[in-house]
Design an enzyme around this catalytic site. Structure first.
Site, short mmCIF file in Angstrom:
data_model
loop_
_atom_site.label_atom_id
_atom_site.label_comp_id
_atom_site.label_asym_id
_atom_site.label_seq_id
_atom_site.Cartn_x
_atom_site.Cartn_y
_atom_site.Cartn_z
N ASP A 118 -10.39 -10.90 1.83
CA ASP A 118 -10.92 -9.57 2.09
C ASP A 118 -11.07 -8.84 0.76
O ASP A 118 -10.64 -9.33 -0.29
CB ASP A 118 -10.04 -8.80 3.07
N SER A 119 -11.67 -7.65 0.79
CA SER A 119 -12.07 -7.01 -0.46
C SER A 119 -11.08 -5.98 -0.97
O SER A 119 -11.27 -5.44 -2.06
CB SER A 119 -13.42 -6.31 -0.25
N GLY A 120 -10.07 -5.68 -0.18
CA GLY A 120 -9.20 -4.55 -0.51
C GLY A 120 -9.63 -3.29 0.22
O GLY A 120 -8.95 -2.26 0.14
N GLY A 121 -10.74 -3.34 0.95
CA GLY A 121 -11.21 -2.16 1.68
C GLY A 121 -10.24 -1.68 2.73
O GLY A 121 -10.10 -0.47 2.96
N ASP A 149 -15.69 -2.12 0.88
CA ASP A 149 -16.08 -1.11 1.86
C ASP A 149 -14.93 -0.14 2.08
O ASP A 149 -13.83 -0.34 1.57
CB ASP A 149 -16.47 -1.77 3.18
N GLN A 190 -20.02 -0.86 9.19
CA GLN A 190 -19.10 0.23 9.49
C GLN A 190 -19.80 1.23 10.41
O GLN A 190 -20.80 0.92 11.02
CB GLN A 190 -18.62 0.88 8.18
N GLY A 239 -13.83 -1.84 10.67
CA GLY A 239 -13.56 -0.51 11.19
C GLY A 239 -13.25 -0.46 12.66
O GLY A 239 -13.29 0.62 13.27
N ASP A 295 -9.56 -12.74 12.57
CA ASP A 295 -8.28 -12.83 11.88
C ASP A 295 -7.40 -11.69 12.37
O ASP A 295 -7.91 -10.67 12.84
CB ASP A 295 -8.44 -12.72 10.36
N HIS A 314 4.60 -21.44 16.41
CA HIS A 314 4.20 -21.47 17.82
C HIS A 314 3.04 -20.53 18.09
O HIS A 314 2.03 -20.92 18.72
CB HIS A 314 5.37 -21.10 18.74
#
Length: 376
Positions: A92-95, A146, A194, A221, A271, A340
């Site tokens: 991910d981008s850190g957004g 984003d 978004q 979002g 995810d 599990h």
């Protein structure tokens, strides 16, 4: 990267296919275990492959940038070499950290200034350097920078944030296309839709993202506190606009029911930290429903956790033993429960793929949503 649709369900918008990267082929729909700091918590890479049967994992740009740092990752040859996972990786981008660390960051047109949660040092993320950082980490799929808006969110804030995210995306695309991968394999950039829960903003954002012509697209979002039905409404709206011949990734989702309902709307990738985070707190997802293993009723229950799944953690250990470990705060308890839960999530999307191929997904989904979310 190549995405091929193999089959479509007769009673829904669900589809199954393959997503081919230089580190391997992913079968979709797929769930991606979250490895925030380069490690899926409490789970060995061997277990990810052999027991859980994960096909792709996530890394977090914000956390990996702060620790261990880009120099160490580059010296190792990228995250694949550093953590020993030879399958595909998405970063991910850190957004999302822009959203979640609201008390220690400032958002401006240039980018985001933030304070490290580790040592209080000051840092600056821009669309350009986030592309550079993800090049250094070396993920197969990297996300555009984003802002993830909170829920609830005023319309004007959501609109201004979305428009800034679009401007940031254009800068991401420019930097990404002007640079090359560092480790000799292909990387793909996914933009992120978004617009909070406002239909007109979601339509506008989906159209803008689709027009970029990238190899895949993401929906951000959502799953930030809005009602589930609102999530599904926004997802369906967006999926109907995003190109059908490219993978669609719904970020940060979610419960087993969320996953099945969104597969039915045309989502291919998911995810969420839920399976591992809940596992550490004693919540188990099973094919029959949800178990709170801390409860007294499991104290003398010596049956396997869930023999249907077939994985070692789910079939070898008893509920009573796992309860004992969790109550005793033994590390093995968190490990067994995490393996599990992830085994269950990967089983769930595998079953979904089979049902889609058979054209029976919609009816199966309607039955399973109720079954999987009941508390045992």
């Amino acid at each position: 990267m190549q995405f091929t649709i193999l089959a479509k369900d007769k009673g829904s918008k669900a589809r199954t296919g393959t997503l081919t990267t230089d580190h391997g082929t992913i079968e979709t729909p797929i769930f991606m275990p979250v490895g925030t700091a380069g490690s899926v918590k409490a789970v060995h890479q061997r277990e990810l492959k052999e027991d859980i049967k994960a096909q792709i994992i996530l890394g977090n740009t914000y956390h990996l940038y702060l620790r261990p740092g880009l120099g160490i990752l580059e010296n190792a040859g990228g995250l694949h070499k550093f953590n020993g996972w030879d399958g595909p990786i998405l970063t991910d981008s850190g957004g999302y950290q822009v959203y979640s660390l609201s008390d220690i960051r400032k958002i401006k047109e240039e980018g985001v200034k933030f304070t490290s949660h580790i040592d209080g040092s000051r840092h600056h993320f821009t669309p350009e350097n986030v592309m550079d950082i993800q090049r250094s980490i070396g993920a197969d799929i990297i996300m555009a920078f984003d802002e993830c808006t909170p829920y609830p969110c005023e319309y004007d804030y959501a609109k201004n944030s979305m428009e800034r995210t679009h401007r940031w995306l254009q800068r991401c695309v420019g930097r990404f296309d002007a640079t090359e991968p560092k480790y000799g394999y292909h990387q793909s950039l996914f933009p992120i839709v978004q617009g909070s829960v406002y239909k007109d903003l979601r339509v506008q954002s989906a159209e803008f993202i689709a027009a970029q012509g990238r190899e895949g697209n993401a929906i951000g979002g959502l799953s930030v506190g809005e009602p589930a039905e609102m999530m599904y409404e926004m997802t369906e709206l967006v999926c109907d606009i995003l190109p059908a011949d490219k993978p669609r990734y719904l970020m940060g989702v979610g419960t087993p029911a969320n996953i099945l309902e969104n597969i039915a709307l045309g989502v291919d990738m998911f995810d969420c930290v839920m399976p591992t985070r809940n596992a550490r707190n004693g919540m188990l997802f099973t094919t029959q429903g949800i178990i709170n293993i801390r409860n007294e009723k499991w104290k003398d229950e010596h049956s396997p956790i869930d023999p249907t799944l077939g994985g070692y953690a789910s079939t070898f250990y008893s509920k009573a033993y796992l309860r004992h470990l969790i109550h005793s705060k033994e590390m093995l308890g968190a490990q067994i429960a995490s393996i599990h839960n992830l085994t269950f999530y990967l089983w769930l999307v595998k079953e979904a793929r089979e049902q889609i191929k058979n054209g029976t997904f919609a009816d199966w989904k309607n039955k399973m949503v109720h079954q999987l979310m009941q508390k045992l």
